[in-house]
Design an enzyme around this catalytic site. Structure first.
Site, mmCIF file in Angstrom:
data_model
loop_
_atom_site.group_PDB
_atom_site.id
_atom_site.type_symbol
_atom_site.label_atom_id
_atom_site.label_comp_id
_atom_site.label_asym_id
_atom_site.label_seq_id
_atom_site.Cartn_x
_atom_site.Cartn_y
_atom_site.Cartn_z
ATOM 1 N N CYS A 339 0.798 -1.237 0.000
ATOM 2 C CA CYS A 339 0.000 0.000 0.000
ATOM 3 C C CYS A 339 0.830 1.287 0.000
ATOM 4 O O CYS A 339 0.505 2.204 -0.758
ATOM 5 C CB CYS A 339 -0.993 0.012 1.152
ATOM 6 N N ARG A 368 7.092 -10.913 5.755
ATOM 7 C CA ARG A 368 6.700 -10.654 7.135
ATOM 8 C C ARG A 368 7.368 -11.686 8.025
ATOM 9 O O ARG A 368 7.373 -12.876 7.710
ATOM 10 C CB ARG A 368 5.180 -10.714 7.291
ATOM 11 N N GLN A 386 0.854 -11.240 -2.777
ATOM 12 C CA GLN A 386 -0.564 -10.908 -2.693
ATOM 13 C C GLN A 386 -1.081 -10.530 -4.068
ATOM 14 O O GLN A 386 -0.361 -9.905 -4.844
ATOM 15 C CB GLN A 386 -0.759 -9.690 -1.774
ATOM 16 N N ASP A 388 -2.725 -8.104 -4.912
ATOM 17 C CA ASP A 388 -3.104 -6.890 -4.201
ATOM 18 C C ASP A 388 -3.635 -5.832 -5.158
ATOM 19 O O ASP A 388 -3.243 -5.796 -6.324
ATOM 20 C CB ASP A 388 -1.846 -6.345 -3.502
ATOM 21 N N HIS A 390 -5.214 -1.512 -4.804
ATOM 22 C CA HIS A 390 -5.700 -0.403 -3.992
ATOM 23 C C HIS A 390 -6.562 0.493 -4.842
ATOM 24 O O HIS A 390 -6.158 0.872 -5.944
ATOM 25 C CB HIS A 390 -4.526 0.351 -3.364
ATOM 26 N N LYS A 474 -14.290 -3.601 7.322
ATOM 27 C CA LYS A 474 -13.876 -4.507 6.244
ATOM 28 C C LYS A 474 -14.822 -5.675 6.067
ATOM 29 O O LYS A 474 -15.707 -5.918 6.902
ATOM 30 C CB LYS A 474 -12.461 -5.019 6.498
ATOM 31 N N HIS A 520 -8.319 -1.439 0.228
ATOM 32 C CA HIS A 520 -7.370 -2.527 -0.051
ATOM 33 C C HIS A 520 -8.215 -3.746 -0.392
ATOM 34 O O HIS A 520 -9.205 -4.009 0.280
ATOM 35 C CB HIS A 520 -6.546 -2.911 1.178
HETATM 36 ZN ZN ZN Z 1 -3.017 -2.544 1.154
#
Ligand code: ZN
Ligand code: ZN
Length: 646
Positions: A339, A368, A386, A388, A390, A474, A520
């Protein structure tokens, strides 16, 4: 005798005399409930049904269908196990024996006595015998002195150590049959409902989880009220073992781990990479259709980036430590999320409300730190990718974007054969709105609109108050796999914080500057975890479009190898993936091996096929499909070969 007020789960209040027992309340409601009752919740605590209630209380009676019922059932089963073990091995010493998510365990010190499968069966038999005695679980309050005396004379050092940590006046014993245990309860009324028993396995466990202490034996077991339920459970357990993604990942040569590379860092082997790339291709295409733009960002970011995003302050100490450059005073971090990078892309030029929503998508690999003990196959790793994206939008666009993401997630699940899913809506804790950032009115609106978006799309949801992140509400998707296990996959998260921290802006229709809302979202979640769940869901039999190897060509003898090679080449030209098995093996063996590798199509070629210019088609798990020429083969299955489209 004075009376007390008992509030039932439906809100109704009944009066009973003081000292009423749970089982008596159950009788007053219905005989069926009394027959099936296992425990009772009294003001949030789970109690025995035989324990007197002395003050006004809210109660709920638990049966096997409730977690609280199973908890008491399995806890009682742990005591029954201990009684049986002691009968077979007098002098055995006991640690702790709690109920767990499925069944129970008991940590025991058997000294040097070997204990394996045969011994498990012997103790299991004893448990069945004792269960049939219909012994009551009897609770008694004891003083600390009495408790110490009892376990000193019995010679059980572990229990004595546990008693040491307990407050005098809070100590209770439970007795059933000839067995007494130090225990807070709760328990079911008697041993009789424990009808189906299985001791599952033995493992090692340090006393109190401390490796400086003695290693005890941890014996796992499970029990059910009905034999049929036990059989179903054992079947699922067996099936889960066969489908374990770590086992199949190895057999199908999808991924591997190397201690030298580092724990929790998966290596994708060629076949796994094909699978993964195919998933990416599938998602990329769906995302282009849904108006996403691809971006690529580096695997590291400067410390300042994470100071701005807040990750440094919050997670800095518990994550991988900074990477330093040789001569400048620079510090970088492995990226824990994509992000912040995407926020900086948003900032590369001024934005107007007319540009929004902007949707940036990246298969972003993040790192991580997870403790080594927490690592597990592909489901808990230290580096993962991910799917991912945004979305930067105005508050007015949040609902529309949620609907679109829900549609995308549905498309993913359907294309991959997940038919059973629900979602959790995580909301603010209404009692303490101060701990959340973002305007009150925006939160109210977003919470309402997430729910509306889900309802409009017919998505079944549970709303949970207090579960939202401090920066926004979320929606998390829960998927049930083929074995009925639940997995959390896919998430959509509103964020009011990052756009503020990065000072993101757009010029509104009012010509004023505004801060966009950020969403996200990751339908797969992480590719690693998704692939793990998918492997276990389909037992390695991937949909045809996804299978790393879609066909194998199996010549009956080496005479037909040239023809077989031409078949492989022709199919590859049509973008169909496969290989030639030209080993000097019998055809039966070749078929078996392809079946083991779960190759969807086996194309067998011999004299007849060569002379007719055809192949004999065999489908994995289905068998013979007859002989066809290659065109016919490709067109017959063309829909299954190509990426699903929405
Ligand atoms: Zn994010
Ligand atoms: Zn107990």
């Amino acid at each position: 005798m004075s009376s007390i007020k008992i509030t039932l789960p439906d809100g109704s209040v009944k009066e009973f005399s003081k000292g009423i027992k749970g089982i008596e309340i159950a009788h007053s409601i219905s005989e069926g409930l009394a027959r099936n009752a296992l425990s009772i919740e009294v003001n949030g605590e789970i109690w025995d049904l035989s324990r007197p209630i002395n003050q006004d209380s809210s109660i709920k009676i638990f049966t096997w269908n409730d977690k609280g019922g199973k908890y008491a059932f399995w806890h009682s089963s742990a005591h029954l196990f201990a009684e049986a073990l002691e009968a077979v091995y007098p002098g055995v010493k006991f640690g702790i024996g709690p109920p767990i998510e499925n069944g129970f365990y008991y940590d025991v010190d058997l000294g040097d006595i070997p204990f394996g499968d045969e011994e498990l069966v012997a103790v299991e038999k004893k448990m069945v015998e004792f269960a049939k005695q219909n012994n009551a679980f009897v609770r008694s309050d004891v003083s600390k002195k009495e408790a110490i005396e009892y376990f000193t004379s019995k010679g059980d050092p572990y229990k004595l150590e546990l008693i040491e940590g307990l407050q005098d006046g809070s100590i209770t014993f439970y007795k059933q049959g000839n067995f007494v245990d130090l225990c807070r309860g709760p328990h079911i009324p008697t041993t009789a409902p424990i009808k189906a028993i299985k001791l599952l396995s033995v493992a090692g466990a340090y006393w109190r989880g401390d490796e400086k202490n003695k290693m005890l034996k941890r014996i796992y077991g499970i029990t059910f009220p009905k034999q049929k339920e036990l059989e179903e459970y054992l079947f699922l357990l067996e099936e889960a073992k066969k489908r374990d993604h770590r086992k199949l990942g190895k057999e199908l040569e999808l991924f591997a781990f190397s201690e030298k590379v580092g724990m929790g860092l998966p290596l994708w082997l060629p076949k796994g990479t094909v699978l993964r790339e195919r998933l990416e291709q599938f998602m990329r295409r769906a995302q282009v259709k849904a108006g996403y733009e691809p971006v690529v960002t580096p695997h590291i970011g400067s410390k300042q980036l994470y100071v701005t995003s807040g990750h440094y302050e919050k997670y800095g100490k518990d994550s991988f430590q900074p990477i330093k450059t040789p001569d400048e005073n620079e510090e970088f971090f492995l990226k824990p999320m994509n992000c912040p990078h995407h926020c900086e892309i948003y900032k590369t030029k001024p934005r107007s409300y007319k540009d929004l929503p902007i949707r940036y998508a990246e298969f972003g690999t993040v790192y991580r730190y997870e403790q080594s003990g927490e690592l597990h196959g592909l489901t808990r790793v230290r580096g993962f990718t991910q799917d991912d994206a945004h979305i930067f939008c105005t508050p007015d666009q949040v609902k529309g974007e949620f609907v679109k993401v829900i549609d995308l997630v549905f498309f993913v699940f359907k294309s991959l054969g997940f038919e059973n899913y629900t979602a959790q809506v995580s909301l603010r804790d209404p009692a303490d709105k101060t701990k959340y950032i973002g305007e009150d009115a925006l939160w109210d609106r977003a919470e309402r609109e997430i729910q509306e978006a889900a309802d409009e799309r017919g998505l079944k949801t549970v709303a949970v108050k207090g579960e939202a992140a401090f920066y926004g509400p979320k929606l998390d998707f829960m998927v049930k796999d083929a074995l009925g296990r639940s997995w959390q996959l896919g998430t959509i998260q509103v964020d009011y914080q990052l756009p503020q921290r990065f000072e993101l802006e757009y010029v509104g229709a009012d010509n004023q500057k505004h801060c966009p809302v950020m969403i996200h979202r990751a339908p797969f979640g992480s590719l690693e975890r998704f692939v793990a769940v998918l492997i276990e869901h389909c037992a390695g039999n991937f949909p045809l479009w996804l299978a790393p190897e879609q066909f194998s060509v199996l010549p009956i003898s080496e005479k037909f190898n040239d023809y077989a090679q031409r078949v492989v080449d022709t199919l590859r030209e049509s973008d169909i993936r496969g290989f030639l098995d030209d080993r000097d093996e019998k055809i039966g063996r070749k078929i078996r091996d392809s079946e083991m590798k779960k190759v969807p199509f086996m194309l067998i070629v011999g004299e007849k096929e060569v002379s007719e210019g055809k192949v004999s088609v065999r489908k994995h798990g289905e068998g013979d499909k007859g002989s066809m020429d290659l065109n016919e083969f490709v067109t017959t299955f063309s829909k299954e070969f190509s990426l699903p489209s929405s």
